[in-house]
Design a protein around this motif. Structure first.
Motif, PDB file in Angstrom:
ATOM      1  N   GLY A 104      71.606 -10.849 -66.028  1.00  0.00           N
ATOM      2  CA  GLY A 104      71.241 -10.725 -67.430  1.00  0.00           C
ATOM      3  C   GLY A 104      72.050 -11.551 -68.409  1.00  0.00           C
ATOM      4  N   MET A 105      73.258 -12.007 -68.010  1.00  0.00           N
ATOM      5  CA  MET A 105      74.092 -12.746 -68.957  1.00  0.00           C
ATOM      6  C   MET A 105      73.529 -14.118 -69.310  1.00  0.00           C
ATOM      7  N   TYR A 106      72.680 -14.684 -68.448  1.00  0.00           N
ATOM      8  CA  TYR A 106      72.090 -15.976 -68.797  1.00  0.00           C
ATOM      9  C   TYR A 106      71.279 -15.838 -70.088  1.00  0.00           C
ATOM     10  N   ASN A 150      70.579 -13.865 -55.254  1.00  0.00           N
ATOM     11  CA  ASN A 150      70.199 -13.468 -56.598  1.00  0.00           C
ATOM     12  C   ASN A 150      70.606 -12.026 -56.900  1.00  0.00           C
ATOM     13  N   ASN A 151      70.853 -11.780 -58.165  1.00  0.00           N
ATOM     14  CA  ASN A 151      71.157 -10.432 -58.659  1.00  0.00           C
ATOM     15  C   ASN A 151      70.062 -10.067 -59.660  1.00  0.00           C
ATOM     16  N   PRO A 152      69.283  -8.999 -59.438  1.00  0.00           N
ATOM     17  CA  PRO A 152      69.568  -7.840 -58.587  1.00  0.00           C
ATOM     18  C   PRO A 152      68.867  -7.825 -57.242  1.00  0.00           C
ATOM     19  N   GLU A 177      76.662 -18.852 -57.407  1.00  0.00           N
ATOM     20  CA  GLU A 177      76.921 -18.409 -56.037  1.00  0.00           C
ATOM     21  C   GLU A 177      77.964 -17.297 -55.994  1.00  0.00           C
ATOM     22  N   ALA A 178      77.867 -16.356 -56.920  1.00  0.00           N
ATOM     23  CA  ALA A 178      78.841 -15.265 -56.983  1.00  0.00           C
ATOM     24  C   ALA A 178      78.922 -14.491 -55.676  1.00  0.00           C
ATOM     25  N   THR A 285      68.482  -8.832 -48.030  1.00  0.00           N
ATOM     26  CA  THR A 285      69.668  -9.111 -48.842  1.00  0.00           C
ATOM     27  C   THR A 285      70.622 -10.045 -48.120  1.00  0.00           C
ATOM     28  N   ASP A 286      71.259 -10.913 -48.897  1.00  0.00           N
ATOM     29  CA  ASP A 286      72.313 -11.802 -48.408  1.00  0.00           C
ATOM     30  C   ASP A 286      73.599 -11.575 -49.197  1.00  0.00           C
TER      31      ASP A 286
END
Length: 347
Positions: A104-106, A150-152, A177-178, A285-286
Motif C-alpha cells: 500500500g505504500m506505493y 508480492n504483498n499481500p 524484493e523485500a 506463496t514464495d
C-alpha cells in the motif's frame, strides 16, 4: 530508456545538495572534531553518524552481490519509495503504474507527492501482464512498481514479464524484493548492470529479523543512487541503526538458519491449514506469509483477536474477498493458530 536527466524532476537535477561537516571531511585519521558544532561530551552519541554509512555498505554490498556505489540505505524501504517519487516524478503532472493488489505504500507516497497512481489488476492467479501494464502508461508515466514476491498475495511475479517491462518501458522499473530471501527465484539486484532503468528494493525487516532498527536498501545504477543520495536527509540512518546492522551482518549464519526454519514451518503450516474446515483456498506463496481464503474472514479475524492471535484481514483489498494474510511464526505460535482455528470449527 529515456535519459536519466529526462526522468529526473528538473529542480532535483539542478539541486546542489546540502553538504554536512562529515561530508566535507575525508582523508587522514582525526581525533579532535571541532567542525560540526557537536557537544564534546556523552561519547559516542554526541557525534553525527557517517552520512553515507560506508562501513555498513562495505559489509552489505558483497553479501548482496552488488558494488557499494550501487547501494542506497534509508530509514526503512519506505524512505526509498518516497525518494523515488520526490526525485523522478513531477507533482500534478506525472503518473506511475503499479500492479494491484500490492504493497500500500506505493499509493500512499503517490498521494503524498500529488502523483497520479494507476493500478492494474493482476489476473485470478495473482499474476501480472506486461501488456496490460504497458497499456496503462503514457508519456508522463515515470515509474512502474512491481513487488515480487508480492504483498499481500505472497507469490513471485512472472520473471519473463518483468524482463519485458525492463526492455520495453522507457522509464524506471522498481522491483521490490523485500521477501526475496524466502524465494528460490534469482533476485533482480544481480542484474543491475544489464538494466540501467532498474531499481531493486530490499529490507532488513524480514529475513534479517531487524524490523525495529528501520533499515531499507535500494540497489540501482550508480547514477540513480547518486540522485537519491543528493535528496536524502544528511543523516538519514542513525548511528544506533548502523551499529545494529553491522552486528547483524557479522551473524549472517543466523539469518540462513532462520530462513530455513521458516520455510520448513511454512510447508508444515500450509499442509495442516489446508485440512481445516475454515479453509477454502490457500494461494501459492514464495514469502514468509501466505494468503488464504476462508469461510468468513471478518468473523474469524475477530475470533483470533479475542484469542490473542493477530493476523491481517485483507478482505477489503482488490481480489482478496474473505482472505486472511498470515505470517509464519515459530512452531509454538503456529500451533496456537491452528489449534484456535480447530476450536473455532467445532463451535
Amino acid at each position: 530508456m529515456k535519459s536519466l536527466k529526462e526522468l529526473t524532476r528538473p529542480n532535483i537535477w539542478a539541486l546542489k545538495p546540502y553538504s554536512s561537516a562529515r561530508d566535507e571531511y575525508s582523508g587522514k585519521e582525526a581525533s579532535i572534531f571541532l567542525d560540526a558544532n557537536e557537544n564534546p561530551y556523552n561519547t559516542p552519541n554526541n557525534r553525527y553518524p557517517d552520512p553515507l554509512q560506508r562501513e555498513l555498505k562495505a559489509l552489505i554490498a558483497p553479501a548482496k552481490g552488488v558494488r557499494t556505489e550501487q547501494l542506497f540505505l534509508g530509514n526503512g524501504s519506505d524512505e526509498a519509495i518516497d525518494l523515488i517519487y520526490r526525485c523522478f516524478t513531477c507533482p500534478g503532472q506525472d503518473n506511475v503504474v503499479a500492479i494491484e493488489p500490492t504493497y500500500g505504500m506505493y499509493q500512499v507516497c503517490a498521494d503524498i507527492n500529488d502523483v497520479e497512481y494507476r493500478p492494474v489488476e493482476l489476473d485470478e492467479q495473482f499474476q501480472l501482464s506486461a501488456d496490460r501494464l504497458l497499456a496503462a502508461c503514457d508519456n508522463h508515466t515515470k515509474v512502474l512498481w512491481i513487488c515480487s514476491p508480492n504483498n499481500p498475495t505472497g507469490n513471485n511475479m512472472d520473471r519473463q514479464e518483468i524482463l519485458r517491462l525492463l526492455q520495453e518501458f522507457p522509464g524506471l522499473v522498481v522491483v521490490d524484493e523485500a521477501y526475496s530471501d524466502f524465494s528460490t527465484q534469482p533476485p533482480f539486484r544481480l542484474e543491475l548492470d544489464e538494466h540501467p532503468n532498474l531499481i531493486v528494493l530490499n529490507t532488513f525487516s524480514k529475513a534479517w529479523g531487524c524490523a525495529a532498527i528501520r533499515l531499507g536498501m535500494a540497489f540501482a545504477a550508480p547514477e540513480i543512487i547518486g540522485i537519491l543520495n543528493k535528496v536524502k536527509y544528511p543523516y538519514n540512518v542513525n548511528r544506533l541503526t548502523q551499529e545494529a546492522a553491522i552486528e547483524q551482518m557479522q551473524k549472517d549464519y543466523e539469518v540462513k538458519r532462520w530462513v530455513d526454519s521458516l520455510l520448513e514451518e511454512r510447508a508444515r503450516v500450509l499442509q495442516e491449514f489446508a485440512a481445516l474446515p475454515v479453509c477454502r483456498h490457500i494461494f501459492p506463496t514464495d514469502a514468509n506469509f501466505f494468503l488464504v481464503r476462508v469461510t468468513d474472514a471478518h468473523r474469524i479475524y475477530h475470533y483470533l483477536v479475542d484469542a490473542g492471535i493477530i493476523v491481517r484481514n485483507r478482505s477489503h483489498v482488490t481480489l482478496c474477498k474473505d482472505c486472511l494474510r498470515i505470517t509464519v511464526g515459530t512452531r509454538p505460535e503456529n500451533d496456537a493458530l491452528l489449534d484456535a482455528l480447530r476450536n473455532y470449527s467445532q463451535q
